[in-house]
Scaffold this motif. Structure first.
Motif, PDB file in Angstrom:
ATOM      1  N   ALA A 294      33.771 -29.471  48.561  1.00 55.08           N
ATOM      2  CA  ALA A 294      35.098 -29.995  48.856  1.00 55.08           C
ATOM      3  C   ALA A 294      35.343 -31.341  48.178  1.00 55.08           C
ATOM      4  O   ALA A 294      34.473 -32.211  48.171  1.00 55.08           O
ATOM      5  CB  ALA A 294      35.282 -30.138  50.364  1.00 55.08           C
TER       6      ALA A 294
ATOM      7  N   CYS B  20      31.594 -24.365  46.157  1.00 56.16           N
ATOM      8  CA  CYS B  20      32.852 -25.066  45.877  1.00 56.16           C
ATOM      9  C   CYS B  20      32.861 -26.298  46.766  1.00 56.16           C
ATOM     10  O   CYS B  20      33.465 -26.311  47.834  1.00 56.16           O
ATOM     11  CB  CYS B  20      34.050 -24.158  46.160  1.00 56.16           C
ATOM     12  SG  CYS B  20      35.661 -24.987  46.080  1.00 56.16           S
TER      13      CYS B  20
ATOM     14  N   GLN C 126      34.214 -22.890  58.200  1.00 53.03           N
ATOM     15  CA  GLN C 126      33.918 -24.233  57.702  1.00 53.03           C
ATOM     16  C   GLN C 126      34.739 -25.281  58.429  1.00 53.03           C
ATOM     17  O   GLN C 126      34.388 -26.450  58.458  1.00 53.03           O
ATOM     18  CB  GLN C 126      34.217 -24.318  56.210  1.00 53.03           C
ATOM     19  CG  GLN C 126      35.720 -24.204  55.883  1.00 53.03           C
ATOM     20  CD  GLN C 126      35.998 -24.228  54.403  1.00 53.03           C
ATOM     21  OE1 GLN C 126      35.309 -23.571  53.632  1.00 53.03           O
ATOM     22  NE2 GLN C 126      37.000 -24.992  54.002  1.00 53.03           N
ATOM     23  N   ASN C 127      35.842 -24.851  59.055  1.00 56.20           N
ATOM     24  CA  ASN C 127      36.741 -25.750  59.776  1.00 56.20           C
ATOM     25  C   ASN C 127      37.314 -24.987  60.972  1.00 56.20           C
ATOM     26  O   ASN C 127      38.461 -24.548  60.947  1.00 56.20           O
ATOM     27  CB  ASN C 127      37.859 -26.233  58.851  1.00 56.20           C
ATOM     28  CG  ASN C 127      38.741 -27.283  59.497  1.00 56.20           C
ATOM     29  OD1 ASN C 127      38.338 -27.951  60.448  1.00 56.20           O
ATOM     30  ND2 ASN C 127      39.956 -27.429  59.004  1.00 56.20           N
TER      31      ASN C 127
ATOM     32  N   VAL D 254      33.237 -28.998  57.299  1.00 60.67           N
ATOM     33  CA  VAL D 254      33.474 -29.329  55.894  1.00 60.67           C
ATOM     34  C   VAL D 254      33.848 -30.804  55.694  1.00 60.67           C
ATOM     35  O   VAL D 254      33.643 -31.357  54.614  1.00 60.67           O
ATOM     36  CB  VAL D 254      34.559 -28.401  55.302  1.00 60.67           C
ATOM     37  CG1 VAL D 254      35.928 -28.733  55.883  1.00 60.67           C
ATOM     38  CG2 VAL D 254      34.580 -28.465  53.782  1.00 60.67           C
TER      39      VAL D 254
ATOM     40  N   ASN E 168      32.366 -26.031  52.070  1.00 61.23           N
ATOM     41  CA  ASN E 168      33.657 -25.492  51.635  1.00 61.23           C
ATOM     42  C   ASN E 168      33.507 -24.083  51.079  1.00 61.23           C
ATOM     43  O   ASN E 168      32.664 -23.836  50.210  1.00 61.23           O
ATOM     44  CB  ASN E 168      34.258 -26.418  50.565  1.00 61.23           C
ATOM     45  CG  ASN E 168      35.732 -26.164  50.338  1.00 61.23           C
ATOM     46  OD1 ASN E 168      36.470 -25.844  51.271  1.00 61.23           O
ATOM     47  ND2 ASN E 168      36.171 -26.304  49.105  1.00 61.23           N
ATOM     48  N   THR E 169      34.282 -23.152  51.596  1.00 64.61           N
ATOM     49  CA  THR E 169      34.360 -21.717  51.255  1.00 64.61           C
ATOM     50  C   THR E 169      33.200 -20.890  51.792  1.00 64.61           C
ATOM     51  O   THR E 169      33.176 -19.678  51.611  1.00 64.61           O
ATOM     52  CB  THR E 169      34.465 -21.451  49.730  1.00 64.61           C
ATOM     53  OG1 THR E 169      33.190 -21.637  49.107  1.00 64.61           O
ATOM     54  CG2 THR E 169      35.525 -22.311  49.082  1.00 64.61           C
TER      55      THR E 169
ATOM     56  N   GLY F 291      42.105 -24.500  52.565  1.00 64.07           N
ATOM     57  CA  GLY F 291      40.750 -25.007  52.546  1.00 64.07           C
ATOM     58  C   GLY F 291      40.781 -26.341  51.825  1.00 64.07           C
ATOM     59  O   GLY F 291      41.656 -27.159  52.083  1.00 64.07           O
ATOM     60  N   GLN F 292      39.860 -26.554  50.908  1.00 65.38           N
ATOM     61  CA  GLN F 292      39.879 -27.760  50.096  1.00 65.38           C
ATOM     62  C   GLN F 292      39.559 -27.411  48.648  1.00 65.38           C
ATOM     63  O   GLN F 292      38.840 -26.446  48.369  1.00 65.38           O
ATOM     64  CB  GLN F 292      38.879 -28.793  50.628  1.00 65.38           C
ATOM     65  CG  GLN F 292      39.250 -29.309  52.023  1.00 65.38           C
ATOM     66  CD  GLN F 292      38.494 -30.576  52.382  1.00 65.38           C
ATOM     67  OE1 GLN F 292      38.254 -31.435  51.532  1.00 65.38           O
ATOM     68  NE2 GLN F 292      38.128 -30.697  53.646  1.00 65.38           N
TER      69      GLN F 292
ATOM     70  N   PRO G 139      30.635 -31.603  52.722  1.00 62.61           N
ATOM     71  CA  PRO G 139      31.550 -30.987  51.762  1.00 62.61           C
ATOM     72  C   PRO G 139      31.045 -29.683  51.158  1.00 62.61           C
ATOM     73  O   PRO G 139      31.835 -28.814  50.774  1.00 62.61           O
ATOM     74  CB  PRO G 139      31.706 -32.060  50.678  1.00 62.61           C
ATOM     75  CG  PRO G 139      31.373 -33.347  51.356  1.00 62.61           C
ATOM     76  CD  PRO G 139      30.328 -33.006  52.361  1.00 62.61           C
TER      77      PRO G 139
ATOM     78  N   CYS H 146      37.970 -27.670  44.862  1.00 58.68           N
ATOM     79  CA  CYS H 146      36.578 -27.818  44.445  1.00 58.68           C
ATOM     80  C   CYS H 146      36.362 -29.116  43.674  1.00 58.68           C
ATOM     81  O   CYS H 146      37.162 -29.489  42.826  1.00 58.68           O
ATOM     82  CB  CYS H 146      36.164 -26.655  43.544  1.00 58.68           C
ATOM     83  SG  CYS H 146      36.290 -25.030  44.309  1.00 58.68           S
TER      84      CYS H 146
END
Length: 217
Positions: free
Chosen positions: A34, A32, A176-177, A82, A89-90, A44-45, A86, A47
C-alpha cells in the motif's frame, strides 16, 4: 439438450461471478504494498513502486505489548491491518490483539467485510454472536486458554472477560481492512444524531432515555 447446457453454463458463470464479488479478489501479482501517499482512488490502496519496497513493508512490531484497558469498556484492540502493515494490501487478511481487564468487554460490534477467528491466549472469555433476522438466535460459549471461536462475517458479536485476571486473545480476519461498527457508538453516537423520535420508537423507550444515551456517546 444443448439448450440445457447453455442454461447451466450461464447459471454457473453467474454463480461464480457472484462469489468473486462477495469477497476480496485474489492478487494478480506477488504483492501490492500500500502507498498511502498516492492520490489514486481505488477499492483498497494503490501499489507502492516495487523498487522502493523493503522488508519493513511486510512486518509489524508490538503485539507483545499489552494494550491499555483503562477505559469504560475495560478492553483494548491493537489492530494489524493494511494501515499498520502496508504489505497486507490485496492479500485479504489482517489480525488484532485484544486485551481485557477483569470483566472487561469488547462490546457488541460487527465487521462488515470480514469473518473473524479468535484464539484465546490467556484467561477466560464469554463470547457470542446473534444470527440475522428473523431468528436472531444467540450463540454463545465460554472459552478457556487455547480455545478457538469463529464469528461469521457481518454478524453482531462480543467478548467478555469472565475470569479474575487479565485475558488476551489474538484474532485473524478475512480482510485487509475489515472495518468495525460498534453498535452503541453507531446508533447513539452518529454525527449528526439520529432523531431521538426514531430511536425511541425503534427501542420502544421514552425519548428521555435516548437523550441520555446520546449524551454518553
Amino acid at each position: 439438450m444443448a439448450k440445457n447446457i447453455v442454461l447451466l453454463s450461464s447459471f454457473a458463470l453467474f454463480f461464480f461471478a457472484f462469489l468473486a464479488f462477495a469477497f476480496e479478489p485474489s492478487p494478480l501479482q506477488d504483492f501490492c504494498v500500500a502507498d498511502p501517499t498516492s492520490s489514486a482512488r481505488v477499492n483498497g490502496q494503490a501499489c507502492k513502486n516495487v523498487a522502493s519496497v523493503g522488508a519493513n513493508d511486510f512486518s509489524f512490531s508490538g503485539l507483545h505489548i499489552p494494550g491499555n484497558t483503562s477505559n469504560p469498556n475495560g478492553s483494548r484492540v491493537t489492530p494489524v491491518n493494511v494501515v499498520q502493515l502496508p504489505g497486507l494490501n490485496t492479500l485479504g487478511i489482517s489480525m488484532v490483539r485484544i486485551d481485557y481487564a477483569p470483566w472487561g468487554i469488547n462490546p457488541p460490534h460487527t465487521h462488515p467485510r470480514a469473518t473473524e477467528i479468535l484464539t484465546l491466549i490467556e484467561g477466560s472469555l464469554e463470547v457470542g454472536f446473534v444470527t440475522s433476522n428473523p431468528d436472531n438466535s444467540f450463540i454463545t460459549k465460554t472459552l478457556h486458554k487455547g480455545d478457538v471461536f469463529v464469528f461469521p462475517v457481518g454478524l453482531v458479536h462480543f467478548q467478555r472477560n469472565v475470569g479474575t485476571g487479565n485475558a488476551v486473545a489474538i484474532a485473524a480476519l478475512s480482510s485487509q481492512n475489515p472495518g468495525v461498527i460498534t453498535i452503541a457508538n453507531a446508533v447513539f453516537g452518529s454525527k449528526p444524531d439520529i432523531s431521538s423520535d426514531i430511536l425511541a420508537k425503534a427501542f420502544q423507550v421514552d425519548k428521555s432515555v435516548v437523550d441520555q444515551l446520546q449524551a454518553k456517546f
